[in-house]
Write a protein that holds these residues in place. Structure first.
Motif, PDB file in Angstrom:
ATOM      1  N   ALA A  92      16.344   8.087 -12.492  1.00 34.09           N
ATOM      2  CA  ALA A  92      17.399   7.763 -13.460  1.00 34.09           C
ATOM      3  C   ALA A  92      17.884   6.331 -13.250  1.00 34.09           C
ATOM      4  O   ALA A  92      17.478   5.654 -12.308  1.00 34.09           O
ATOM      5  N   LYS A  93      18.749   5.895 -14.188  1.00 31.60           N
ATOM      6  CA  LYS A  93      19.213   4.509 -14.143  1.00 31.60           C
ATOM      7  C   LYS A  93      20.637   4.437 -13.605  1.00 31.60           C
ATOM      8  O   LYS A  93      21.531   5.103 -14.126  1.00 31.60           O
ATOM      9  N   PRO A  94      20.883   3.609 -12.563  1.00 29.77           N
ATOM     10  CA  PRO A  94      22.251   3.447 -12.076  1.00 29.77           C
ATOM     11  C   PRO A  94      23.041   2.531 -13.014  1.00 29.77           C
ATOM     12  O   PRO A  94      22.538   1.490 -13.432  1.00 29.77           O
ATOM     13  N   VAL A  95      24.242   2.960 -13.349  1.00 34.40           N
ATOM     14  CA  VAL A  95      25.145   2.123 -14.156  1.00 34.40           C
ATOM     15  C   VAL A  95      26.366   1.864 -13.275  1.00 34.40           C
ATOM     16  O   VAL A  95      27.033   2.809 -12.851  1.00 34.40           O
ATOM     17  N   PHE A  96      26.612   0.602 -12.973  1.00 33.36           N
ATOM     18  CA  PHE A  96      27.706   0.286 -12.054  1.00 33.36           C
ATOM     19  C   PHE A  96      28.993  -0.003 -12.820  1.00 33.36           C
ATOM     20  O   PHE A  96      28.959  -0.516 -13.948  1.00 33.36           O
ATOM     21  N   VAL A  97      30.098   0.343 -12.184  1.00 26.90           N
ATOM     22  CA  VAL A  97      31.416   0.084 -12.754  1.00 26.90           C
ATOM     23  C   VAL A  97      32.208  -0.673 -11.701  1.00 26.90           C
ATOM     24  O   VAL A  97      32.239  -0.266 -10.530  1.00 26.90           O
ATOM     25  N   ASP A  98      32.846  -1.760 -12.108  1.00 23.27           N
ATOM     26  CA  ASP A  98      33.559  -2.610 -11.146  1.00 23.27           C
ATOM     27  C   ASP A  98      34.752  -1.866 -10.530  1.00 23.27           C
ATOM     28  O   ASP A  98      35.195  -0.834 -11.055  1.00 23.27           O
ATOM     29  N   ILE A  99      35.250  -2.412  -9.427  1.00 22.20           N
ATOM     30  CA  ILE A  99      36.264  -1.712  -8.643  1.00 22.20           C
ATOM     31  C   ILE A  99      37.674  -2.262  -8.888  1.00 22.20           C
ATOM     32  O   ILE A  99      37.843  -3.354  -9.426  1.00 22.20           O
ATOM     33  N   ASP A 100      38.625  -1.473  -8.445  1.00 22.96           N
ATOM     34  CA  ASP A 100      40.013  -1.893  -8.425  1.00 22.96           C
ATOM     35  C   ASP A 100      40.216  -2.631  -7.091  1.00 22.96           C
ATOM     36  O   ASP A 100      39.836  -2.115  -6.042  1.00 22.96           O
ATOM     37  N   PRO A 101      40.786  -3.852  -7.128  1.00 21.25           N
ATOM     38  CA  PRO A 101      40.832  -4.661  -5.900  1.00 21.25           C
ATOM     39  C   PRO A 101      41.767  -4.127  -4.816  1.00 21.25           C
ATOM     40  O   PRO A 101      41.707  -4.588  -3.680  1.00 21.25           O
ATOM     41  N   MET A 106      36.111   2.689  -7.648  1.00 21.16           N
ATOM     42  CA  MET A 106      35.785   2.502  -9.048  1.00 21.16           C
ATOM     43  C   MET A 106      37.066   2.475  -9.894  1.00 21.16           C
ATOM     44  O   MET A 106      37.950   3.304  -9.698  1.00 21.16           O
ATOM     45  N   ASP A 107      37.134   1.519 -10.824  1.00 12.67           N
ATOM     46  CA  ASP A 107      38.322   1.362 -11.665  1.00 12.67           C
ATOM     47  C   ASP A 107      38.258   2.367 -12.827  1.00 12.67           C
ATOM     48  O   ASP A 107      37.344   2.303 -13.652  1.00 12.67           O
ATOM     49  N   PRO A 108      39.215   3.292 -12.904  1.00 10.22           N
ATOM     50  CA  PRO A 108      39.145   4.333 -13.939  1.00 10.22           C
ATOM     51  C   PRO A 108      39.064   3.777 -15.373  1.00 10.22           C
ATOM     52  O   PRO A 108      38.340   4.332 -16.200  1.00 10.22           O
ATOM     53  N   GLU A 109      39.782   2.679 -15.649  1.00  8.66           N
ATOM     54  CA  GLU A 109      39.738   2.095 -17.004  1.00  8.66           C
ATOM     55  C   GLU A 109      38.308   1.676 -17.357  1.00  8.66           C
ATOM     56  O   GLU A 109      37.848   1.848 -18.478  1.00  8.66           O
ATOM     57  N   LYS A 110      37.659   1.082 -16.382  1.00  7.60           N
ATOM     58  CA  LYS A 110      36.309   0.577 -16.635  1.00  7.60           C
ATOM     59  C   LYS A 110      35.289   1.707 -16.689  1.00  7.60           C
ATOM     60  O   LYS A 110      34.270   1.587 -17.368  1.00  7.60           O
ATOM     61  N   LEU A 111      35.581   2.800 -15.985  1.00  5.97           N
ATOM     62  CA  LEU A 111      34.680   3.951 -16.034  1.00  5.97           C
ATOM     63  C   LEU A 111      34.572   4.455 -17.471  1.00  5.97           C
ATOM     64  O   LEU A 111      33.474   4.680 -17.994  1.00  5.97           O
ATOM     65  N   LYS A 113      34.815   3.029 -20.229  1.00  2.96           N
ATOM     66  CA  LYS A 113      33.989   2.185 -21.113  1.00  2.96           C
ATOM     67  C   LYS A 113      32.496   2.257 -20.799  1.00  2.96           C
ATOM     68  O   LYS A 113      31.676   1.878 -21.626  1.00  2.96           O
ATOM     69  N   ALA A 114      32.159   2.717 -19.605  1.00  2.00           N
ATOM     70  CA  ALA A 114      30.740   2.712 -19.208  1.00  2.00           C
ATOM     71  C   ALA A 114      30.017   4.005 -19.595  1.00  2.00           C
ATOM     72  O   ALA A 114      28.796   4.102 -19.478  1.00  2.00           O
ATOM     73  N   ILE A 115      30.781   5.005 -20.040  1.00  4.82           N
ATOM     74  CA  ILE A 115      30.167   6.295 -20.382  1.00  4.82           C
ATOM     75  C   ILE A 115      29.409   6.188 -21.698  1.00  4.82           C
ATOM     76  O   ILE A 115      29.910   5.616 -22.664  1.00  4.82           O
ATOM     77  N   THR A 116      28.182   6.706 -21.723  1.00  2.00           N
ATOM     78  CA  THR A 116      27.375   6.717 -22.948  1.00  2.00           C
ATOM     79  C   THR A 116      26.833   8.135 -23.128  1.00  2.00           C
ATOM     80  O   THR A 116      26.972   8.972 -22.230  1.00  2.00           O
ATOM     81  N   PRO A 117      26.183   8.406 -24.266  1.00  2.00           N
ATOM     82  CA  PRO A 117      25.594   9.745 -24.441  1.00  2.00           C
ATOM     83  C   PRO A 117      24.527  10.068 -23.390  1.00  2.00           C
ATOM     84  O   PRO A 117      24.168  11.226 -23.200  1.00  2.00           O
ATOM     85  N   ARG A 118      24.010   9.053 -22.717  1.00  2.00           N
ATOM     86  CA  ARG A 118      22.988   9.303 -21.688  1.00  2.00           C
ATOM     87  C   ARG A 118      23.571   9.581 -20.303  1.00  2.00           C
ATOM     88  O   ARG A 118      22.824   9.896 -19.378  1.00  2.00           O
ATOM     89  N   THR A 119      24.879   9.407 -20.140  1.00  6.10           N
ATOM     90  CA  THR A 119      25.477   9.587 -18.809  1.00  6.10           C
ATOM     91  C   THR A 119      25.349  11.036 -18.366  1.00  6.10           C
ATOM     92  O   THR A 119      25.881  11.942 -19.009  1.00  6.10           O
ATOM     93  N   LYS A 120      24.634  11.242 -17.269  1.00 10.22           N
ATOM     94  CA  LYS A 120      24.349  12.613 -16.832  1.00 10.22           C
ATOM     95  C   LYS A 120      25.227  13.023 -15.646  1.00 10.22           C
ATOM     96  O   LYS A 120      25.396  14.193 -15.369  1.00 10.22           O
TER      97      LYS A 120
END
Ligand code: PLP
Length: 391
Positions: A92-101, A106-111, A113-120
């Protein structure tokens, strides 16, 4: 020499291991059951499945969730590489999400936005044992009906908002390498409330045998689970030996004392380093004071420092016989991730900026105040040197 980390092994562990050796039962036996029960109880989970490493546990979870080619799995770039490698193991393909400093998670807001129909699946990590955002990340996953997996290899024994680390998602995975809160030499543990997931993992760790299969040198065959040489699915040998499990049982018995010792060491560092103006100390929320499970002690230089200066400070500490490390270089910038996926610097600016400026200091249960003082004094000299060189 003050090492970066050191396991805490007492006579209790040594006795547990020698007793096991004398028992004649070295794999698939009562110690595994005891170790699994201890971790299940501690994390409030119905099932715990012992495996030969945290990495194996993550691999089995990916397989059990049916993740494969064409799927995406979201995780953090600021972690140990196994958090992402398990995604590659199943194609599978890793999709990275930036962190909260602050929390470095992982930053929940950015999570969102990274979700797609392929996110398993979504794999969250308690960076350095800090569980902040685990509840929110799990809620977001649930709202999208995507399984949330905790790579909680750095957080055994911690509690966040009333929930044990390892209890936030569909499953959690712990690791017991010698630098972790407890160690079995090598080892790992999957925890879950999901019966089907637990059964699948138990079968896959044991060459795909039926759950109740009994070794050939044990009397009788169990009809429910088939025989030792019946393999129902593709499996692996990811079992954890009785020797490792005996070590794990003894360590679990001392977990509270060990976590307390780690909190004491962390507090002692914080007291001494509070006035170092160039340092950003680990941010641990008030509500975590009692419940944080410290994995490592990582300070960060402020943003006037470059990674070259940081590396020089680490080298300087090591020259003075003090263990230090750059936890963690970003996963997406590891050579084979760059090559395979085309990641370049700038892709996840917060994780990159943090990872250029971190220094892990010596951290283990038995570190005493004199040693801590020595580490802090030496670090101060290194920082003063850098300041002089900047002039
Ligand atoms: C230690 C660790 C692992 C892997 O553990 P092993 O038992 O060494 O395979 C996985 N993820 C994270 C975040 C870790 O810190």
């Amino acid at each position: 020499m003050i090492p970066l980390s050191q396991p805490d092994i007492t006579d209790a562990e040594i006795r547990a291991v020698t007793d096991t050796l004398r028992s004649g039962r070295l794999s698939i036996g009562p110690r595994q059951v005891q170790f699994e029960e201890a971790v299940a109880e501690r994390t409030g989970r119905r099932h715990a499945v012992a495996v030969s490493s945290g990495t194996c546990g993550l691999h089995l979870i990916m397989l059990a969730l049916g993740v494969g080619p064409g799927d995406e799995v979201i995780t953090t770039p600021f972690s140990f590489i196994a958090s992402a490698n398990c995604i590659l193991y199943v194609g599978a393909k890793p999709v990275f999400v930036d962190i909260d400093p602050r929390s470095l998670n992982m930053d929940p807001e950015k999570l969102e936005k990274a979700i797609t129909p392929r996110t398993k699946a979504i794999i969250g990590v308690e960076a350095f044992g800090n569980p902040v955002h685990m509840d929110r990340l799990a809620q977001i996953a649930q709202a999208h009906e995507i399984p949330y997996i905790e790579d909680c290899c750095e957080g055994l024994g911690g509690v966040y908002r009333g929930h044990p680390i390892g209890s936030f998602g569909r499953a959690g995975v712990f690791g017991f390498y010698p630098n972790k809160q407890i160690t079995t030499g090598e080892g790992g543990m999957i925890v879950t409330d999901d019966d089907r997931l637990a059964d699948l993992c138990r079968s896959m760790r044991n060459q795909g045998r039926g759950e109740m299969a009994v070794p050939a040198n044990t009397s009788g065959l169990d009809n429910r689970g088939g025989s030792w040489l019946a393999h129902e699915r593709l499996g692996y040998n990811y079992r954890l030996s009785e020797i490792n499990c005996a070590l794990g049982v003894a360590q679990m018995g001392r977990l509270d004392a060990m976590l307390e010792a780690r909190r004491r060491v962390a507090a002692s560092y914080i007291r001494r380093l509070m006035d170092f103006r160039d340092l950003i100390l680990p941010t641990v929320e008030e509500e975590l004071a009692e419940a944080m499970s410290w994995f490592v002690f990582v300070v960060r230089l402020n943003d006037t420092y470059t990674h070259v200066e940081r590396d020089r400070i680490i080298t300087g500490l090591r020259r003075h016989d003090i263990g230090a490390a750059n936890y963690f270089p970003c996963i997406h910038l590891q050579p084979f991730y760059r090559e395979r996926f085309g990641f370049a610097p700038g892709a996840f600016p917060i994780a990159e900026s943090v990872s250029h400026r971190t220094i892990a200091l010596p951290f283990y249960n038995t570190l005493d105040d004199t040693q801590i003082e020595l580490v802090c004094l030496t670090l101060k000299v290194m920082l003063d040197r850098e300041q002089l060189m900047k002039r």
